[in-house]
Design a protein around this motif. Structure first.
Motif, PDB file in Angstrom:
ATOM      1  N   ARG A  79      89.571  16.162  30.267  1.00  0.00           N
ATOM      2  CA  ARG A  79      90.604  15.274  29.717  1.00  0.00           C
ATOM      3  C   ARG A  79      91.568  14.828  30.807  1.00  0.00           C
ATOM      4  O   ARG A  79      91.955  13.654  30.885  1.00  0.00           O
ATOM      5  N   LEU A  80      91.948  15.764  31.667  1.00  0.00           N
ATOM      6  CA  LEU A  80      92.891  15.455  32.740  1.00  0.00           C
ATOM      7  C   LEU A  80      92.307  14.431  33.707  1.00  0.00           C
ATOM      8  O   LEU A  80      92.964  13.449  34.082  1.00  0.00           O
TER       9      LEU A  80
ATOM     10  N   ARG B 258     101.196  12.921  40.742  1.00  0.00           N
ATOM     11  CA  ARG B 258     100.356  11.985  39.987  1.00  0.00           C
ATOM     12  C   ARG B 258      99.553  12.701  38.903  1.00  0.00           C
ATOM     13  O   ARG B 258      99.370  12.173  37.794  1.00  0.00           O
ATOM     14  N   VAL B 259      99.088  13.906  39.206  1.00  0.00           N
ATOM     15  CA  VAL B 259      98.348  14.667  38.191  1.00  0.00           C
ATOM     16  C   VAL B 259      99.285  15.125  37.087  1.00  0.00           C
ATOM     17  O   VAL B 259      98.992  14.961  35.893  1.00  0.00           O
ATOM     18  N   LEU B 260     100.419  15.691  37.455  1.00  0.00           N
ATOM     19  CA  LEU B 260     101.341  16.220  36.456  1.00  0.00           C
ATOM     20  C   LEU B 260     101.950  15.124  35.598  1.00  0.00           C
ATOM     21  O   LEU B 260     102.308  15.361  34.441  1.00  0.00           O
ATOM     22  N   ASP B 261     102.040  13.913  36.135  1.00  0.00           N
ATOM     23  CA  ASP B 261     102.574  12.789  35.364  1.00  0.00           C
ATOM     24  C   ASP B 261     101.718  12.463  34.146  1.00  0.00           C
ATOM     25  O   ASP B 261     102.215  11.876  33.172  1.00  0.00           O
TER      26      ASP B 261
ATOM     27  N   GLU C 179      93.281  24.170  37.397  1.00  0.00           N
ATOM     28  CA  GLU C 179      92.775  22.868  36.950  1.00  0.00           C
ATOM     29  C   GLU C 179      93.613  21.722  37.518  1.00  0.00           C
ATOM     30  O   GLU C 179      93.065  20.708  37.962  1.00  0.00           O
ATOM     31  N   VAL C 180      94.915  21.878  37.539  1.00  0.00           N
ATOM     32  CA  VAL C 180      95.778  20.845  38.121  1.00  0.00           C
ATOM     33  C   VAL C 180      95.514  20.722  39.614  1.00  0.00           C
ATOM     34  O   VAL C 180      95.430  19.617  40.171  1.00  0.00           O
TER      35      VAL C 180
END
Length: 440
Positions: free
Chosen positions: A36-37, A111-114, A125-126
């Protein structure tokens, strides 16, 4: 704190703080969250250079180091994703051969955490998503991915079309995630097998053959096992490798320990059983001397931490923490290497690791056990080490910090002690930091 990761860079630390807030705070295996991420990020994992995917209980990181050394010796640029880090979080992500900068790391984590809200993605995973995003936006000739935990449900297993998959040594570890038997663990590791990507492995017990054969059959690919399709051995101070392409004669690995011969050979086998990224024989011969992998039987400098000890001290560091690691590390300390002495052992180990299985191979080789906590983690108490020391008839002393243990050894007055600091990669990272030996 997310995997107890901190950074001296304010920008990186700000993102790690965000991650600590969003993450469930524990390892939770499965591909649903990472899928999903990555989908929210535009699926960067589908735009990577040719991927070499490596799993295993012990030796997978060293195998990645040999792969990288061979590819770079051939003039190729390589992305690398490994875990855990020892001192700096940046060690996990190497872009085109260079550790990711603080600025770039903060950028990609942000950018990932956004887009991570509501997914409940784990720290790993992040981190994997950030690595894939960075790798997709920088050119390279190859990409090396080390499995974090297990294989089948590890976040790195979203890679759909690796060039080749490799599995290093297998052993009992992470039972709460992977199962309590070697067959169960082997099945989880073999879960990285993919259609069209040859599966290359070390030599395993006959009982594991059906597991590997089944993984290869279900993925319509070939299994190339050490001792069957390829083989390697040390002879007259050389590494001798052979497969259907012929023989290869190289220097022995610079990385200490007989087990590194098998890790180097696994890297050779992975490179020689694929044709997408050709590597010259000259580069393969250079790899054993080029490879570097800190925290694994690493000879420590006489740095700030070791300063109280005589300069003639021989001090080694290794983060291994299971039975297989104990066997490999203890085998390194032969009577010839110990020169009539026994080891001063400084050790700290997480409470979910099998302390007895790790230490048994060291019986008769330890003079004194010095115990340490592993800060920020549940760890075995001093009493557990003391019970083993009592059985062996040797002293055991509990210390609160590495410097205290070093001071105690220095007070013993041995002009040339033999020292091993072991039991945890988290502890290994702290030792390197205190001694001023930062991985690069």
């Amino acid at each position: 704190m997310a995997d107890h990761a901190v950074s001296d860079d304010p920008g990186v630390q700000a993102q790690l703080d965000r991650l600590a807030t969003l993450s469930p705070g524990a390892d939770i295996l499965g591909l649903e969250r990472i899928t999903r991420l990555l989908d929210r990020l535009g699926n960067p994992h589908r735009a990577l250079p040719p991927v070499f995917h490596v799993a295993g209980t012990n030796g997978k990181g060293s195998t990645c180091a040999f792969l990288r050394a061979a590819l770079e010796a051939d003039g190729k640029t390589v992305h690398v994703f490994t875990s855990p880090h020892l001192v700096r979080f940046n060690e996990r992500i190497r872009i085109s051969g260079t550790l990711i900068s603080d600025e770039a790391l903060a950028h990609y984590l942000s950018r990932v955490l956004d887009v991570a809200e509501g997914i409940g993605a784990s720290f790993f995973e992040v981190t994997a998503a950030a690595a894939f995003l960075a790798f997709s936006e920088h050119p390279a000739d190859a990409c090396i991915l080390e499995v974090g935990l297990g294989g089948r449900l590890d976040a790195t297993n979203v890679i759909e079309r690796p060039v080749i998959c490799g599995i290093a040594q297998l052993g009992i570890d992470h039972q709460s995630f992977l199962g309590s038997t070697l067959k169960e663990i082997a099945a989880e590791k073999a879960g990285i097998a993919k259609p069209g990507a040859p599966l290359v492995t070390q030599r395993y017990a006959d009982a594991l053959f059906p597991v590997m054969l089944d993984a290869a059959a279900r993925n319509r690919t070939q299994w190339f096992a050490m001792g069957e399709s390829w083989d390697a051995a040390a002879y007259r101070d050389r590494l001798h490798y052979r497969d259907d392409l012929g023989r290869l004669d190289t220097p022995l690995p610079r990385l200490p320990g007989a087990h590194q011969i098998h890790n180097a050979a696994l890297a050779f086998a992975m490179l020689r059983h694929q044709s997408v990224v050709p590597v010259s024989e000259a580069a393969l011969k250079a790899a054993p001397l080029w490879a570097h992998w800190p925290g694994r039987l690493q000879r420590l400098d006489h740095g700030p931490l070791l300063a109280p000890l005589p300069e003639s001290t021989e001090a080694w560091l290794d983060g291994g923490h299971n039975a297989g690691a104990g066997e490999a590390i203890s085998a390194f300390f032969t009577a010839e290497r110990l020169e009539g002495q026994k080891l001063q052992l400084i050790i700290g180990m997480l409470s979910n690791k099998d302390l007895d299985a790790y230490l048994i191979p060291f019986a008769g080789r330890i003079a004194h056990i010095h115990t340490l906590p592993v800060p920020g983690h549940d760890h075995h108490p001093p009493e557990r080490f003391a019970a083993i020391a009592d059985l062996w008839g040797i002293p055991c002393t509990a210390h609160e910090a590495p410097a205290e243990a070093i001071a105690a050894i220095a007070a013993g007055g041995n002009p040339a002690p033999k020292l091993l600091i072991a039991g945890s990669l988290y502890l290994a990272g702290e030792i390197l930091r205190l001694n001023g030996q930062y991985p690069d």
